[in-house]
Scaffold this motif. Structure first.
Motif, mmCIF file in Angstrom:
data_model
loop_
_atom_site.group_PDB
_atom_site.id
_atom_site.type_symbol
_atom_site.label_atom_id
_atom_site.label_comp_id
_atom_site.label_asym_id
_atom_site.label_seq_id
_atom_site.Cartn_x
_atom_site.Cartn_y
_atom_site.Cartn_z
ATOM 1 N N ASP A 132 0.762 -1.213 -0.012
ATOM 2 C CA ASP A 132 -0.017 -0.117 0.049
ATOM 3 C C ASP A 132 0.938 1.328 0.174
ATOM 4 O O ASP A 132 0.621 2.286 -0.598
ATOM 5 C CB ASP A 132 -0.933 0.162 1.285
ATOM 6 C CG ASP A 132 -1.842 -1.095 1.175
ATOM 7 O OD1 ASP A 132 -2.167 -1.465 -0.104
ATOM 8 O OD2 ASP A 132 -2.589 -1.409 2.083
ATOM 9 N N LEU A 133 1.961 1.092 0.737
ATOM 10 C CA LEU A 133 2.608 2.277 0.935
ATOM 11 C C LEU A 133 3.974 2.414 -0.003
ATOM 12 O O LEU A 133 4.690 3.510 -0.131
ATOM 13 C CB LEU A 133 3.345 2.498 2.338
ATOM 14 C CG LEU A 133 2.606 3.255 3.577
ATOM 15 C CD1 LEU A 133 2.301 4.551 3.248
ATOM 16 C CD2 LEU A 133 1.047 2.598 3.592
ATOM 17 N N LEU A 134 4.236 1.496 -0.834
ATOM 18 C CA LEU A 134 5.420 1.358 -1.781
ATOM 19 C C LEU A 134 5.351 2.578 -2.804
ATOM 20 O O LEU A 134 6.344 3.212 -3.035
ATOM 21 C CB LEU A 134 5.298 0.155 -2.368
ATOM 22 C CG LEU A 134 6.667 -0.301 -3.060
ATOM 23 C CD1 LEU A 134 7.781 -0.020 -2.062
ATOM 24 C CD2 LEU A 134 6.777 -1.750 -3.924
ATOM 25 N N PRO A 135 4.299 2.837 -3.384
ATOM 26 C CA PRO A 135 4.123 3.978 -4.178
ATOM 27 C C PRO A 135 4.678 5.347 -3.680
ATOM 28 O O PRO A 135 5.339 6.083 -4.444
ATOM 29 C CB PRO A 135 2.790 4.161 -4.719
ATOM 30 C CG PRO A 135 2.331 2.896 -4.666
ATOM 31 C CD PRO A 135 2.979 2.374 -3.536
ATOM 32 N N LYS A 139 7.750 7.510 -4.777
ATOM 33 C CA LYS A 139 7.669 8.873 -5.032
ATOM 34 C C LYS A 139 8.770 9.792 -4.359
ATOM 35 O O LYS A 139 9.460 10.663 -4.837
ATOM 36 C CB LYS A 139 6.322 9.248 -4.915
ATOM 37 C CG LYS A 139 6.098 10.821 -5.429
ATOM 38 C CD LYS A 139 4.689 10.968 -4.925
ATOM 39 C CE LYS A 139 4.153 12.692 -5.444
ATOM 40 N NZ LYS A 139 2.822 12.918 -5.314
ATOM 41 N N GLN A 140 8.949 9.347 -3.155
ATOM 42 C CA GLN A 140 9.850 10.244 -2.209
ATOM 43 C C GLN A 140 11.332 9.865 -2.083
ATOM 44 O O GLN A 140 12.275 10.291 -1.519
ATOM 45 C CB GLN A 140 9.423 10.159 -0.817
ATOM 46 C CG GLN A 140 7.942 10.833 -0.465
ATOM 47 C CD GLN A 140 7.295 10.767 0.747
ATOM 48 O OE1 GLN A 140 6.256 10.901 1.165
ATOM 49 N NE2 GLN A 140 8.335 10.507 1.600
ATOM 50 N N GLY A 141 11.420 8.613 -3.004
ATOM 51 C CA GLY A 141 12.899 8.312 -3.056
ATOM 52 C C GLY A 141 13.519 7.700 -1.876
ATOM 53 O O GLY A 141 14.645 7.831 -1.596
ATOM 54 N N LEU A 174 7.881 7.592 6.524
ATOM 55 C CA LEU A 174 8.431 7.924 5.035
ATOM 56 C C LEU A 174 8.356 9.500 4.927
ATOM 57 O O LEU A 174 9.105 9.978 4.581
ATOM 58 C CB LEU A 174 7.187 7.418 4.224
ATOM 59 C CG LEU A 174 7.440 5.985 3.743
ATOM 60 C CD1 LEU A 174 6.280 5.467 3.118
ATOM 61 C CD2 LEU A 174 8.840 5.597 3.159
ATOM 62 N N ARG A 175 7.527 10.089 5.859
ATOM 63 C CA ARG A 175 7.292 11.415 5.671
ATOM 64 C C ARG A 175 8.410 12.338 6.307
ATOM 65 O O ARG A 175 9.027 13.387 6.113
ATOM 66 C CB ARG A 175 5.960 11.875 6.565
ATOM 67 C CG ARG A 175 5.744 13.599 6.378
ATOM 68 C CD ARG A 175 4.534 13.970 7.088
ATOM 69 N NE ARG A 175 3.540 13.170 6.730
ATOM 70 C CZ ARG A 175 2.683 12.450 7.550
ATOM 71 N NH1 ARG A 175 2.941 12.593 8.937
ATOM 72 N NH2 ARG A 175 1.502 11.698 7.150
ATOM 73 N N PHE A 176 9.313 11.586 7.295
ATOM 74 C CA PHE A 176 10.208 12.397 7.896
ATOM 75 C C PHE A 176 11.579 11.698 7.748
ATOM 76 O O PHE A 176 12.501 11.869 8.344
ATOM 77 C CB PHE A 176 10.076 12.303 9.478
ATOM 78 C CG PHE A 176 8.851 13.245 10.082
ATOM 79 C CD1 PHE A 176 9.014 14.446 10.123
ATOM 80 C CD2 PHE A 176 7.609 12.779 10.157
ATOM 81 C CE1 PHE A 176 7.962 15.392 10.365
ATOM 82 C CE2 PHE A 176 6.731 13.385 10.668
ATOM 83 C CZ PHE A 176 6.802 14.775 10.655
ATOM 84 N N THR A 177 11.699 11.035 6.624
ATOM 85 C CA THR A 177 13.093 10.260 6.095
ATOM 86 C C THR A 177 13.419 11.074 4.777
ATOM 87 O O THR A 177 12.541 10.997 3.906
ATOM 88 C CB THR A 177 12.801 8.806 5.876
ATOM 89 O OG1 THR A 177 12.316 8.098 6.992
ATOM 90 C CG2 THR A 177 13.915 8.102 5.279
ATOM 91 N N PRO A 178 14.351 11.591 4.821
ATOM 92 C CA PRO A 178 15.073 12.309 3.652
ATOM 93 C C PRO A 178 15.233 11.186 2.304
ATOM 94 O O PRO A 178 15.257 10.250 2.522
ATOM 95 C CB PRO A 178 16.226 12.944 4.210
ATOM 96 C CG PRO A 178 16.922 12.144 5.167
ATOM 97 C CD PRO A 178 15.618 11.527 6.004
ATOM 98 N N LYS A 179 15.006 11.927 1.284
ATOM 99 C CA LYS A 179 15.246 11.416 -0.053
ATOM 100 C C LYS A 179 16.855 10.299 0.057
ATOM 101 O O LYS A 179 17.578 11.049 0.521
ATOM 102 C CB LYS A 179 15.534 12.317 -1.084
ATOM 103 C CG LYS A 179 15.460 11.480 -2.561
ATOM 104 C CD LYS A 179 15.391 12.427 -3.615
ATOM 105 C CE LYS A 179 15.458 11.674 -5.033
ATOM 106 N NZ LYS A 179 15.515 12.782 -6.159
#
Length: 222
Positions: A132-135, A139-141, A174-179
């Protein structure tokens, strides 16, 4: 005729009686405060439940129409218009998730939450949530991987709610992990317990704020 006067009360006796009266008055005041606090908490729960349900319906309609606009009218819009519409859709989705959280919280607070416990396979749930979260991760690298332990026993849980919790944990990671960073969801067994962990290479929470992350949400502060 001689009248004998009663001896004066001992100062200690008089002081003790006054102290007991004062303590009795304070006990009454404390009990009244407890009742008032209980009434405020009950009112807060009712308000939370009513407000969440009242907002949920129009927000669901708004989100649905924005989704239609994004899919059906996107090709006829300029790049700026597409960007504005996309931002509106994403924020409507965030608001909808927030309202869903409030509805769930209200149900838990009032004891009306419906829990459906069923046997579940941990590895299957973990892989489903990752898919579910893979896309989002792509997108966020950010690399999103799983590390599962073979042979884990079935667990009895509300599968839908547990998956929702895992999705939120992954989304936050994912939101708080940088590219270029990584997020890992792994499973293991600790005696009779099955452990699911989410580990990321993001900024994390300062050590002195970790305890605050697990404080219960309260809209009323006494």
């Amino acid at each position: 005729m001689v009248t004998r006067q009663p001896p004066p009360e001992s100062p200690d006796v008089s002081s003790n009686e006054a102290l007991q009266e004062a303590l009795a008055e304070r006990e009454v005041e404390i009990e009244n405060l407890r009742q008032h606090i209980a009434e405020l908490r009950a009112a807060g729960k009712d308000f939370l439940s009513g407000a969440a349900h009242a907002i949920r319906s129009p927000l669901t309609v708004t989100h649905s129409y924005l989704e239609i606009l994004c899919s059906d009218l996107r090709d006829g819009l300029t790049k700026n218009q597409q960007s504005f519409l996309g931002i509106a859709f994403e924020n409507a989705a965030k608001l909808r998730n927030l309202v869903d959280d409030l509805v769930d919280l209200a149900a838990l607070e009032t004891g009306s939450a419906q829990i459906e416990l069923v046997p579940a396979i941990t590895d299957t749930m973990v892989e489903s949530v990752r898919s579910d979260l893979l896309p989002v991760a792509d997108k966020q690298g950010v690399g999103l991987t799983t590390e599962v332990t073979a042979g884990l026993p079935e667990i009895t849980v509300d599968e839908e709610r547990l998956q929702d919790v895992l999705r939120r944990l992954l989304d936050n990671a994912l939101r708080f992990t940088p590219k270029g960073g990584s997020v890992l969801m792994r499973t293991r067994q600790d005696q009779n317990d099955v452990i699911i962990e989410v580990v990321d290479s993001g900024v994390g929470i300062p050590a002195d704020h970790v305890a605050d992350a697990f404080q219960a949400l309260s809209l009323i502060h006494i």
